[in-house]
Design a protein around this motif. Structure first.
Motif, PDB file in Angstrom:
ATOM      1  N   TRP A   2       0.838  -1.195   0.000  1.00 15.99           N
ATOM      2  CA  TRP A   2       0.000   0.000   0.000  1.00 15.99           C
ATOM      3  C   TRP A   2       0.872   1.243   0.000  1.00 15.99           C
ATOM      4  O   TRP A   2       1.876   1.295   0.708  1.00 15.99           O
ATOM      5  N   HIS A  35      -6.288  -1.727 -13.076  1.00 20.32           N
ATOM      6  CA  HIS A  35      -7.002  -1.101 -11.973  1.00 20.32           C
ATOM      7  C   HIS A  35      -6.080  -0.873 -10.782  1.00 20.32           C
ATOM      8  O   HIS A  35      -4.946  -1.358 -10.763  1.00 20.32           O
ATOM      9  N   ASP A  37      -6.355  -0.694  -6.326  1.00 24.43           N
ATOM     10  CA  ASP A  37      -7.172  -0.817  -5.124  1.00 24.43           C
ATOM     11  C   ASP A  37      -6.990   0.460  -4.317  1.00 24.43           C
ATOM     12  O   ASP A  37      -5.864   0.948  -4.171  1.00 24.43           O
ATOM     13  N   ARG A  39      -7.801   2.184  -0.546  1.00 22.05           N
ATOM     14  CA  ARG A  39      -8.161   1.814   0.829  1.00 22.05           C
ATOM     15  C   ARG A  39      -8.380   3.064   1.672  1.00 22.05           C
ATOM     16  O   ARG A  39      -7.567   3.982   1.665  1.00 22.05           O
ATOM     17  N   ALA A  49     -11.633  -1.322   1.446  1.00 19.72           N
ATOM     18  CA  ALA A  49     -10.895  -1.175   0.185  1.00 19.72           C
ATOM     19  C   ALA A  49     -11.768  -1.645  -0.968  1.00 19.72           C
ATOM     20  O   ALA A  49     -12.591  -2.537  -0.817  1.00 19.72           O
ATOM     21  N   ARG A  50     -11.600  -1.012  -2.121  1.00 20.47           N
ATOM     22  CA  ARG A  50     -12.294  -1.428  -3.334  1.00 20.47           C
ATOM     23  C   ARG A  50     -11.353  -1.236  -4.518  1.00 20.47           C
ATOM     24  O   ARG A  50     -10.403  -0.458  -4.450  1.00 20.47           O
ATOM     25  N   SER A  51     -11.693  -1.904  -5.620  1.00 21.49           N
ATOM     26  CA  SER A  51     -10.912  -1.781  -6.850  1.00 21.49           C
ATOM     27  C   SER A  51     -11.574  -0.787  -7.800  1.00 21.49           C
ATOM     28  O   SER A  51     -12.803  -0.798  -7.943  1.00 21.49           O
ATOM     29  N   GLU A  89      -5.060   5.389   0.645  1.00 20.39           N
ATOM     30  CA  GLU A  89      -3.956   4.525   0.246  1.00 20.39           C
ATOM     31  C   GLU A  89      -4.298   3.820  -1.055  1.00 20.39           C
ATOM     32  O   GLU A  89      -5.467   3.603  -1.374  1.00 20.39           O
ATOM     33  N   ARG A  91      -2.971   0.707  -3.982  1.00 20.63           N
ATOM     34  CA  ARG A  91      -2.151  -0.450  -4.334  1.00 20.63           C
ATOM     35  C   ARG A  91      -2.340  -0.721  -5.809  1.00 20.63           C
ATOM     36  O   ARG A  91      -3.463  -0.745  -6.301  1.00 20.63           O
ATOM     37  N   GLY A  92      -1.254  -0.932  -6.513  1.00 20.77           N
ATOM     38  CA  GLY A  92      -1.366  -1.217  -7.930  1.00 20.77           C
ATOM     39  C   GLY A  92      -0.331  -0.440  -8.719  1.00 20.77           C
ATOM     40  O   GLY A  92       0.579   0.129  -8.141  1.00 20.77           O
ATOM     41  N   PRO A  93      -0.439  -0.415 -10.028  1.00 23.87           N
ATOM     42  CA  PRO A  93      -1.535  -0.917 -10.861  1.00 23.87           C
ATOM     43  C   PRO A  93      -1.527  -2.440 -10.972  1.00 23.87           C
ATOM     44  O   PRO A  93      -0.488  -3.060 -10.816  1.00 23.87           O
ATOM     45  N   VAL A  94      -2.698  -2.990 -11.229  1.00 26.42           N
ATOM     46  CA  VAL A  94      -2.886  -4.429 -11.254  1.00 26.42           C
ATOM     47  C   VAL A  94      -3.618  -4.821 -12.537  1.00 26.42           C
ATOM     48  O   VAL A  94      -4.494  -4.094 -13.005  1.00 26.42           O
ATOM     49  N   GLY A  95      -3.290  -5.996 -13.027  1.00 32.34           N
ATOM     50  CA  GLY A  95      -4.065  -6.584 -14.127  1.00 32.34           C
ATOM     51  C   GLY A  95      -3.271  -6.653 -15.407  1.00 32.34           C
ATOM     52  O   GLY A  95      -2.616  -5.685 -15.792  1.00 32.34           O
ATOM     53  N   GLY A  96      -3.332  -7.809 -16.056  1.00 31.36           N
ATOM     54  CA  GLY A  96      -2.554  -7.990 -17.279  1.00 31.36           C
ATOM     55  C   GLY A  96      -3.350  -8.627 -18.391  1.00 31.36           C
ATOM     56  O   GLY A  96      -2.776  -9.121 -19.353  1.00 31.36           O
TER      57      GLY A  96
ATOM     58  N   ARG B  85     -12.825  -8.573  -3.744  1.00 33.37           N
ATOM     59  CA  ARG B  85     -13.109  -8.097  -2.393  1.00 33.37           C
ATOM     60  C   ARG B  85     -14.483  -8.427  -1.848  1.00 33.37           C
ATOM     61  O   ARG B  85     -14.815  -8.034  -0.741  1.00 33.37           O
ATOM     62  N   ALA B 186      -1.133 -13.070 -15.194  1.00 34.68           N
ATOM     63  CA  ALA B 186      -1.617 -11.716 -15.500  1.00 34.68           C
ATOM     64  C   ALA B 186      -1.631 -10.849 -14.245  1.00 34.68           C
ATOM     65  O   ALA B 186      -2.511 -10.013 -14.060  1.00 34.68           O
ATOM     66  N   TYR B 188      -1.703 -11.769 -10.904  1.00 32.75           N
ATOM     67  CA  TYR B 188      -2.290 -12.227  -9.647  1.00 32.75           C
ATOM     68  C   TYR B 188      -1.376 -13.240  -8.959  1.00 32.75           C
ATOM     69  O   TYR B 188      -0.472 -13.813  -9.569  1.00 32.75           O
ATOM     70  N   ALA B 203       2.991  -5.473  -7.020  1.00 30.09           N
ATOM     71  CA  ALA B 203       2.163  -4.260  -6.944  1.00 30.09           C
ATOM     72  C   ALA B 203       1.929  -3.857  -5.497  1.00 30.09           C
ATOM     73  O   ALA B 203       0.859  -3.892  -4.989  1.00 30.09           O
TER      74      ALA B 203
END
Lengths: 237, 203
Positions: A2, A35, A37, A39, A49-51, A89, A91-96, B85, B186, B188, B203
């Motif tokens: 975070w 995306h 997250d 917090r 927390a949400r995305s 706060e 966290r990321g970026p995430v996703g591929g 989540r 990807a 995770y 991340a």
């Protein structure tokens, strides 16, 4: 990990959506479609927390466009209360997978199909193309309840004047007088009229509420699109 | 000390601090719905075309739908946790234990890749599939599993984030080495323990 973030700017998009620009130390870059997250922490240490999909193009400071959900815990705070200078706060970026990047080589045409606030990551892909000066043909079909619910209206209308880019709106509920765009749900007939045929092998990205995404993805497969070329992202129950 | 967000009150799901809070992993919120998440179109799998095959052992072992449904099924109730989540408590399933499915398979593998219609894959250590911890479920809440939720049959491994519970499963490929699957390649986490928030690779 975070990271601390500070809200640097807030832009009202619609009556229920706002775009927050975040200042984050050490933010490198991201790909369109990824995306983060977010917090939030209350005084007593309680956290939620949400995305959220990233709304800014690669190379820009991170932005999220948040839609206020009626029963939400985090989104009403981000839309109604959070102001410049407030801390949270990230966290990321995430996703591929649900990502698109401009390349310096020919790519298949890109068909973006948005339902409601599902437009956020798709608009980011469009923005990535425009900023890079990429010439991949790109077409956004955006279904919204009403013109007042359309996010990024001005940006999308400007984008549609760029060569190789098409933006089509369809309104499903409230149709303003003099509306010359499309009306009603994106069904097979409208998809056939507005999108590339399956034989053009477009890369397709669909994002929206579950019912919308299910219906669109099924229709695309019925129209002959390769299921492996149809990438989906859904939200809501 | 985490950053406090000015004016954020939050909505504690279980103000009494009782059982619900204890059963919700960190960073999750409870939902009564059953959100649908998947990376592509929902594949329509006809029962007459359905088969489940375990490869990578000494001999491939497989079942048609009819054969699969003649295997002993178990009812199980579990809490499920999605990496996006949401958590859902007390979900009621019926399915065939992986202990049953792997019993006739001679192998010396340490890992498995779950393989699905539509091309989805996810990897798990075999120890997480054995010992009454995983099922191939065909029934949810007393009804045949809906295609949106992975029907005709999906893997259910409730102690890991739900992306490990592959929808539309059509088999397992047993492997000696751990081979990252679709989301694991990807961004995770490779394992995905919700209680230690193993969400992302980095991340």
């Amino acid at each position: 990990m975070w990271r601390s973030a500070v809200i640097a700017d807030v832009t009202v998009q619609t009556h229920r959506t706002r775009t927050l620009t975040l200042a984050v130390d050490g933010w490198m870059t991201h790909r369109a479609g990824q995306h983060v997250d977010l917090r939030l922490t209350a005084d007593d240490g309680y956290q939620a927390a949400r995305s959220y999909s990233l709304a800014s193009g690669p190379g820009e400071p991170p932005q999220v466009t948040v839609d206020r959900l009626p029963d939400g815990e985090v989104s009403p705070y981000l839309v109604d209360i959070a102001a410049p200078g407030d801390a949270l706060e990230l966290r990321g970026p995430v996703g591929g997978y649900f990502v698109w990047s401009p390349q310096n080589s020919p790519q298949p045409p890109v068909l973006l199909i948005a339902g409601g606030s599902g437009v956020v990551p798709l608009h980011t892909m469009l923005r990535a193309r425009l900023h890079a000066g990429d010439d991949t043909p790109m077409r956004l079909l955006y279904s919204a309840r009403s013109w007042d619910d359309v996010i990024y209206r001005d940006e999308l209308r400007q984008a549609s004047s760029v060569s190789g880019v098409t933006v089509e709106f369809t309104l499903t509920r409230d149709i303003p007088p003099g509306w010359s765009g499309h009306t009603g749900r994106l069904d097979a007939a409208m998809l056939t009229e507005l999108s590339w045929p399956a034989t053009d092998r477009p890369d397709v990205f669909v994002c929206g509420p579950t019912r919308f995404v299910e219906a669109i993805a099924d229709t695309l497969v019925d129209l002959g699109h390769d299921p492996a070329a149809v990438r989906t992202e859904r939200f809501g129950g | 000390m985490a950053t406090v967000s000015r004016g954020f009150g939050g909505r504690r799901q279980d103000p009494a601090g009782g059982d619900l809070a204890a059963r919700t992993p960190p960073g999750q919120y409870l939902t009564d719905g059953f959100p649908v998440l998947s990376a592509g179109p929902t594949p329509g799998v006809r029962l007459e075309d359905w088969a489940f095959e375990i490869t990578g052992g000494r001999e491939p072992v497989g079942w048609t739908w009819e054969q699969f449904r003649r295997l002993p099924s178990e009812r199980f109730t579990c809490d499920i946790h999605c990496v996006t989540r949401w958590s859902k408590l007390e979900t009621a399933w019926e399915g065939v234990s992986l202990d049953t499915l792997l019993a006739p398979v001679a192998h010396d593998a340490g890992y498995a890749v779950a393989v699905s219609h539509g091309g989805y894959t996810t990897n798990l250590p075999l120890t997480d599939l054995l010992g009454g911890k995983a099922w191939v479920a065909h029934t949810y809440a007393g009804q045949p599993l809906h295609p949106e939720h992975g029907g005709p049959a999906r893997l259910v491994v409730p102690h890991l984030y739900f992306w490990k519970s592959a929808k539309w499963i059509r088999g397992l490929r047993l492997t000696a080495q751990d081979e990252p699957g679709f989301w694991e390649r990807a961004g995770y986490h490779d394992y995905g323990d919700p209680w230690t928030e193993q969400r992302y690779a980095s991340a």
